[in-house]
Design an enzyme around this catalytic site. Structure first.
Site, PDB file in Angstrom:
ATOM      1  CG  HIS A 277      -2.108  -0.786   1.126  1.00 16.51           C
ATOM      2  ND1 HIS A 277      -3.021  -0.590   0.129  1.00 16.51           N
ATOM      3  CD2 HIS A 277      -2.597  -1.787   1.890  1.00 16.51           C
ATOM      4  CE1 HIS A 277      -4.014  -1.445   0.272  1.00 16.51           C
ATOM      5  NE2 HIS A 277      -3.772  -2.191   1.340  1.00 16.51           N
TER       6      HIS A 277
ATOM      7  CD  GLU B  62      -0.550  -9.086 -21.815  1.00 17.76           C
ATOM      8  OE1 GLU B  62      -0.116  -8.642 -20.747  1.00 17.76           O
ATOM      9  OE2 GLU B  62      -1.685  -9.615 -21.916  1.00 17.76           O
TER      10      GLU B  62
ATOM     11  CG  ASP C 169       2.529 -10.798 -18.819  1.00 19.51           C
ATOM     12  OD1 ASP C 169       3.159 -11.518 -18.013  1.00 19.51           O
ATOM     13  OD2 ASP C 169       1.463 -10.235 -18.534  1.00 19.51           O
TER      14      ASP C 169
ATOM     15  CB  CYS D  23      -0.228  -0.554 -21.935  1.00 22.28           C
ATOM     16  SG  CYS D  23      -0.657  -2.277 -22.182  1.00 22.28           S
TER      17      CYS D  23
HETATM   18  C1  PEP Z   1       2.113  -6.245 -19.482  1.00 20.89           C
HETATM   19  O1  PEP Z   1       2.175  -7.473 -19.333  1.00 20.89           O
HETATM   20  O2  PEP Z   1       3.019  -5.568 -20.019  1.00 20.89           O
HETATM   21  C2  PEP Z   1       0.941  -5.503 -18.991  1.00 20.89           C
HETATM   22  C3  PEP Z   1       0.779  -4.223 -19.255  1.00 20.89           C
HETATM   23  O3  PEP Z   1       0.064  -6.194 -18.213  1.00 20.89           O
HETATM   24  P1  PEP Z   1       0.321  -6.502 -16.654  1.00 20.89           P
HETATM   25  O4  PEP Z   1       1.571  -5.786 -16.227  1.00 20.89           O
HETATM   26  O5  PEP Z   1      -0.882  -6.012 -15.939  1.00 20.89           O
HETATM   27  O6  PEP Z   1       0.451  -7.988 -16.686  1.00 20.89           O
HETATM   28 MG    MG Z   2       0.371  -8.554 -18.783  1.00 17.64          MG
END
Ligand code: PEP
Ligand code: MG
Length: 566
Positions: free
Chosen positions: A190, A425, A449, A496
């Site tokens: 947190h 991913e 990922d 992302c």
């Molecule tokens: C990723 O895998 O890059 C992603 C944005 O998803 P998460 O980090 O939530 O697995």
């Molecule tokens: Mg991911």
């Protein structure tokens, strides 16, 4: 420790410099034998302490709601609930009957529940911090300990502590405090989450060596590299101060030669929306909806989700909000969904696999809420599916969207089909990107990922951390392949994963052809500044050179030799 550097986990990519103030909330308990153990009198002491704790918590709740936001203030509701928890009340009663003084009764009554939470996975384990917080508050009140006022620290204080509980962190005033460092904690504790939402420099998980740093020492808290520098050099201090002054660009940015690049924020909670807007995000590029399912007993229902998505759209009426459907499994567990124990959860039932399998009901409910929000919201909604590995999975997900739309139609409920997209991913998604792209509006590359699967190096395994490098040409070539497939099929493509938030890589990513970059809100201003300095022809040259490289080191050298002046 008089000088040197301690290492931990950076919680916020910000640096700060200031003077150490140690925060040790633990009140000393008197020896139980010395205390009077008249159960009736002790019960009254306990009741009075509980009443005081309640008023303190209510006041802190109000202060946090004003200073940080309503969502963050909700942690105090959890504390108020623990304060009235019947299991704890029974525990205190039993200990009082055994003749313990009230403060010892409190310690004993909290011990089991704290241990139970500690034994659970992931974020649920962090509830143990909330319980400790409530316990320590009661004990402090009972023994008459002085209140350490974290809300009124001297200007430029760097708070050091064994651990900071949610209510501790929420009291920190980001305009006065230069940062904090804790001996315990990780990126998802947190305290780290609060630090990010306040853009407060923070390093967590430093370990026991933190206790060697003396009160009054000057330190740099480097939340980017996870370093705490004791008695830093003048140069290091200046570098830490400079990172504070980043210009916020509220408007959309273009490269120096006019190419539009969308710079959006990743969020996981409604409370992060305002911070994202304040840092100049054009929209939301990744709404990690699984965080809406955590820290509660049951999943949010359709109406609650609908309101949540509308709120995001209302925050960015001129931008786009990309909501990712529930992505659990792997390192993300939700206790009430009772996920199976898997030998290798990162290669198991994760993301879309669960939505098309055991969590099909949740998936439908979520899609209903999303389609309704797409019709009723002000901004542009987009929805994407996580961890897709095959075109068949996309087909099944799109069929579910159609089925949900048909059901809403039949019920006479307003709905609209949002933009639809797929996360890239997995190697499977990279190699079938053309087939995926031709059926959706956009792709979004999740490099966290993607890197672990391309390099076969698990996300949380520090022994293979070096391999898990998104700059490696193997990862960059996968990115390039997905970009090419998207553009060939008139789909836009974003990124992302954490890689998108590294301003050192912005030129390379623009050169690779990404249309959108989405990141933790705190780095939005830096990436926007980096975009504005880019010339697309130079960026394309850099990308070709990086794709021809054979090692991460070569890629880094190429980036460093072409970094434009900012
Ligand atoms: C990723 O895998 O890059 C992603 C944005 O998803 P998460 O980090 O939530 O697995
Ligand atoms: Mg991911």
């Amino acid at each position: 420790m008089t000088e040197g550097t301690l290492f931990g986990t950076g919680a916020t990519p910000r640096s700060g410099v200031g003077t150490v103030v140690w925060y040790s909330p633990d009140a000393d308990l008197p020896d139980p034998d010395e205390a009077t153990a008249d159960p009736e009198a002790e019960r009254r002491r306990f009741e009075d302490a509980r009443e005081t704790a309640r008023s303190e918590l209510e006041a802190e709740r109000e202060r946090t709601a004003e200073r940080v936001g309503d969502q963050e203030a909700e942690v105090f509701d959890a504390h108020l609930q623990f304060l009235a928890d019947p299991q704890i009340e029974d525990g205190v009663e039993g200990a009082l009957e055994d003749g313990l003084p009230a403060e010892h009764a409190v310690k004993r009554a909290f011990a089991d529940p704290i241990e139970q939470f500690e034994g659970m996975d992931g974020r649920t384990a962090e509830r143990a911090d909330d319980l400790r917080d409530v316990r320590d508050r009661l004990v402090r009140i009972l023994v008459g300990g002085d209140r350490v006022d974290l809300g009124d620290l001297p200007e430029g204080a760097v708070v050091l502590a064994e651990r900071l509980t949610p209510s501790d962190t929420a009291q920190l005033d980001p305009d006065r405090v230069a940062g904090f460092a804790t001996a315990t904690g990780g990126r998802t504790s947190h305290a780290a989450i609060f630090a990010r939402s306040l853009a407060l420099p923070a390093v967590v998980g430093v370990g026991d060596d933190l206790h060697d740093v003396e009160e009054g020492a000057t330190v740099v808290v480097d939340g980017e590299d996870g370093e705490l520098v004791v008695e830093p050099s003048g140069e290091r201090r200046e570098a830490a101060r400079e990172t504070h002054d980043v210009e916020i660009r509220e408007e959309a940015v273009t490269t120096a030669d006019g190419a539009e690049i969308e710079v959006a924020a990743n969020v996981g909670q409604p409370a992060e929306l305002e911070g994202a807007k304040a840092r100049g995000a054009d929209g939301v590029g990744l709404y990690r909806t699984e965080f809406l399912f955590l820290d509660r007993e049951t999943p949010p229902d359709e109406d609650e989700q609908y309101e949540t998505y509308l709120e995001a759209l209302e925050t960015f009426p001129d931008g786009r909000v990309v909501v990712r459907t529930l992505d659990i499994g792997g390192d993300k567990q939700i206790p009430y969904l009772e996920l199976p124990e898997e030998e290798n959860p990162f290669l198991g039932e994760r993301g879309i696999r669960r939505s098309l399998g055991p969590d099909a009901d949740l998936f439908e409910t979520q899609l209903r809420a999303l389609l309704r929000a797409a019709a009723d919201g002000d901004g542009r909604l987009a929805v994407m599916f996580p961890l897709v590995a095959t075109p068949e999975e996309l087909t099944a997900a799109l069929e579910t969207v159609d089925a949900v739309a048909d059901a809403l139609e039949e019920e006479g409920v307003d709905y609209a089909i949002p933009e639809l997209g797929v996360m890239i991913e997995t190697p499977g998604a990279v190699f079938t990107a053309p087939e995926l792209a031709e059926r959706v509006d956009f792709l979004s590359i999740g490099t966290n990922d993607l890197t672990q699967y391309v390099m076969a190096a698990a996300r949380e395994n520090e022994r293979v951390a070096e391999l898990r490098d998104p700059r490696h040409p193997a990862v960059l070539r996968a990115v390039a392949r997905a970009v090419e497939a998207a553009h060939e099929h008139d789909a836009w493509i974003g990124m992302c994963g954490e890689m998108a938030g590294d301003p050192e890589l912005t030129e390379l990513l623009v050169g690779l052809g990404l249309d959108e970059l989405s990141m933790s809100a705190v780095t939005v201003p830096d990436v926007k500044a980096a975009v504005e300095a880019i010339h697309t022809d130079e960026a394309a040259e850099l990308a070709s050179a990086a794709l021809e490289a054979t090692t991460s080191v070569q890629v880094t050298e190429r980036i460093e030799s072409t970094t434009p002046d900012q």
